[in-house]
Design a protein around this motif. Structure first.
Motif, PDB file in Angstrom:
ATOM      1  N   PRO A  54      15.295  16.243  11.402  1.00 16.77           N
ATOM      2  CA  PRO A  54      14.241  16.204  10.676  1.00 16.77           C
ATOM      3  C   PRO A  54      14.341  16.310   9.418  1.00 16.77           C
ATOM      4  CG  PRO A  54      14.410  17.963  12.535  1.00 16.77           C
ATOM      5  CD  PRO A  54      15.397  17.272  11.920  1.00 16.77           C
ATOM      6  N   GLN A  55      15.119  16.252   9.172  1.00 19.10           N
ATOM      7  CA  GLN A  55      15.955  16.301   6.995  1.00 19.10           C
ATOM      8  C   GLN A  55      15.923  15.303   7.476  1.00 19.10           C
ATOM      9  OE1 GLN A  55      18.460  19.098   5.936  1.00 19.10           O
ATOM     10  NE2 GLN A  55      18.189  20.664   7.386  1.00 19.10           N
ATOM     11  N   THR A  56      15.798  13.897   7.127  1.00 16.82           N
ATOM     12  CA  THR A  56      15.763  12.654   7.699  1.00 16.82           C
ATOM     13  C   THR A  56      14.938  12.473   6.229  1.00 16.82           C
ATOM     14  OG1 THR A  56      15.767  11.922  10.272  1.00 16.82           O
ATOM     15  CG2 THR A  56      15.553  10.240   8.283  1.00 16.82           C
ATOM     16  N   THR A 109      29.561  15.783   2.155  1.00 19.49           N
ATOM     17  CA  THR A 109      29.108  15.095   1.072  1.00 19.49           C
ATOM     18  C   THR A 109      28.278  16.445   0.972  1.00 19.49           C
ATOM     19  OG1 THR A 109      27.668  14.652   2.613  1.00 19.49           O
ATOM     20  CG2 THR A 109      29.590  12.936   1.823  1.00 19.49           C
ATOM     21  N   SER A 110      28.242  17.593   1.988  1.00 19.93           N
ATOM     22  CA  SER A 110      26.714  18.675   1.627  1.00 19.93           C
ATOM     23  C   SER A 110      27.472  19.771   1.188  1.00 19.93           C
ATOM     24  CB  SER A 110      26.039  18.730   3.056  1.00 19.93           C
ATOM     25  OG  SER A 110      26.900  20.034   4.135  1.00 19.93           O
ATOM     26  N   ASN A 111      28.915  20.100   1.379  1.00 23.09           N
ATOM     27  CA  ASN A 111      29.844  20.693   0.583  1.00 23.09           C
ATOM     28  C   ASN A 111      29.634  20.412  -0.394  1.00 23.09           C
ATOM     29  OD1 ASN A 111      31.615  21.163   3.689  1.00 23.09           O
ATOM     30  ND2 ASN A 111      29.878  21.964   3.571  1.00 23.09           N
ATOM     31  N   LEU A 112      30.015  19.533  -1.125  1.00 20.58           N
ATOM     32  CA  LEU A 112      29.775  19.057  -3.109  1.00 20.58           C
ATOM     33  C   LEU A 112      28.282  19.205  -3.167  1.00 20.58           C
ATOM     34  CD1 LEU A 112      32.258  15.831  -2.442  1.00 20.58           C
ATOM     35  CD2 LEU A 112      32.590  18.056  -3.199  1.00 20.58           C
ATOM     36  N   ALA A 142      21.514  17.924   3.560  1.00 15.31           N
ATOM     37  CA  ALA A 142      22.183  17.958   2.335  1.00 15.31           C
ATOM     38  C   ALA A 142      23.190  17.777   1.633  1.00 15.31           C
ATOM     39  CB  ALA A 142      22.267  19.663   3.045  1.00 15.31           C
ATOM     40  N   GLY A 143      23.338  16.274   3.083  1.00 12.50           N
ATOM     41  CA  GLY A 143      24.616  15.629   2.817  1.00 12.50           C
ATOM     42  C   GLY A 143      23.886  14.820   2.694  1.00 12.50           C
TER      43      GLY A 143
END
Length: 431
Positions: free
Chosen positions: A77-79, A291-294, A321-322
């Motif tokens: 859903p976050q696309t 990528t999301s962690n950064l 988030a990525g």
């Protein structure tokens, strides 16, 4: 039954290994043979051309066939909110994620985004994924239906959360258990589809809801489980305040019977020593989401410690988030996380985490993650010369390790010539 033969270099990891930079198979002048959705053989091109003279030949010489990439943690859903201006985790959920996921109460809208989401995976070479849907049962149905059309191996689940989120996204302990059970009965083990019991994360589920989902996990011991763990320091403090009777974040899932093989926990950045040991003992796995962690400033995953404890680790994009659907680009960011920790991630090691290593983490190495005879014909054709710069960088005499590293830094979906699922093309560049 038509037999197909693909001429290209062949790169994969035939088995589970702790030394992927050594235990790989690379055939420069190779071929892959498929029939009826399965891999029949890989080997030297000349040998297989003579062995299968009846095969329909596809010439991709100068390119590389690899197993289809496996993305072990992302949110369909976050696309549409990919690349929304960053905040840290909890504010990001409130300001972007929850308002976006509200739209998925509409089945037609969910089906539309499911198709877009899967097309993005395919064009980036991803053939299998472990996916979070929204809280709405109809959205999970839409995603499973879309994956079924292309015979995709998909693990997914309806998100469950009954508190600390907008009222219009809440379910209840009873509805979360009931709707998840209905989805399990409808989809789990059908075609190439599998279900994952999916509490979003401990703060958004009450004790009662986690108890209900733990009951479901015991009732269906072969289903997957996915959630988030130790991603953000403020999140961890919040969990400790909500569950003061437990010995840390992991212990919450453990006490509610959700720590076991086929459980995949995203992030696991800020782990305590006893949590590393308990996760190792349990057989659960970790999704590493660089990528999301950064992007959210959450921290740097400690891959070396996870491997010291023999915990299976899989690479993942964590869209949205990525910041990319590209597993190749995600591999490049994983290397940078290692650099910030003064630890090197060799390129073939990283490739292992998104192919065979991910399949091992999910218990699916007999079906996906490699190019062994008898496995499902999920593979990707990668062009290391997709533009002028990479043609200059990846010379004919380059070692395969160096080519993979260059692709992890320079590539994106342009490097993907074609993506095949169960022997059928689901994406071809320029068509």
């Amino acid at each position: 039954m038509t037999t197909h033969l693909y001429l290209a270099s062949i790169l994969h990891f035939p088995q589970k290994t702790a030394q992927p930079k050594q235990d790989f198979s690379y055939i420069k002048d190779g071929a892959l043979v498929t029939q009826n959705g399965k891999i029949l053989a890989t080997g030297q091109a000349n040998d297989l051309l003579s062995q299968y003279p009846e095969a329909v030949s596809h010439d991709y010489r100068g390119q590389i066939i690899m197993p289809g990439f496996i993305d072990s943690h992302l949110h369909f859903p976050q696309t549409e909110m990919l690349a929304s201006f960053g905040e840290q985790l909890l504010d990001w959920l409130d300001n972007y994620t929850f308002p976006t996921e509200k739209k998925f109460a509409n089945p037609e809208y969910a089906a539309k985004i499911a198709d877009i989401f899967l097309r993005q995976l395919y064009r980036n070479g991803t053939t299998s994924a472990m996916v979070y849907s929204s809280v709405h049962q109809c959205a999970a149905d839409a995603l499973f239906n879309a994956a079924k059309q292309n015979k995709m191996l998909l693990i997914a689940g309806k998100v469950c959360m009954d508190r600390h989120c907008p009222s219009w996204l809440q379910d209840t302990p009873e509805s979360a258990q009931k709707e998840s059970a209905e989805l399990i009965e409808r989809w789990h083990g059908k075609d190439r589809l599998y279900y994952a019991i999916t509490p979003r994360f401990a703060p958004t589920s009450s004790h009662e809801q986690l108890h209900a989902l733990g009951e479901l996990a015991q009732q269906y011991p072969d289903v997957y489980i996915q959630s988030h763990l130790n991603e953000n320091l403020n999140e961890i403090d919040w969990v400790n305040s909500l569950y003061p009777e437990y010995n840390g974040y992991l212990d919450v899932y453990d006490k509610f019977n959700m720590l076991r093989p086929k459980a995949m926990f995203g992030h696991c950045i800020h782990m305590q020593e006893h949590e590393w040991q308990r996760m190792s003992d349990s057989g659960a796995s970790i999704a590493f989401c660089p990528t999301s962690n950064l992007f959210l400033g959450s921290g740097l995953f400690d891959l070396k410690t996870a491997e010291k404890y023999d915990i299976p680790v899989a690479l993942a994009t964590d869209v949205g988030a990525g910041t990319t659907f590209s597993m190749l680009r995600t591999l490049g960011e994983a290397y940078k996380v290692g650099q910030l920790r003064s630890e090197q991630l060799p390129p073939l090691h990283g490739l292992y985490l998104m192919t065979q290593g991910a399949a091992v983490a999910q218990g699916l190495e007999q079906s996906i993650g490699n190019l062994n005879a008898g496995t499902d014909a999920d593979f990707v054709i990668v062009d290391p010369h997709f533009d002028e710069l990479t043609s200059l960088r990846c010379e004919e005499q380059s070692e395969i390790q160096d080519i993979i590293f260059a692709l992890s830094m320079l590539a994106d979906d342009r490097a993907i010539t074609a993506t095949y699922i169960a022997g059928e093309p689901v994406y071809r560049a320029n068509t």
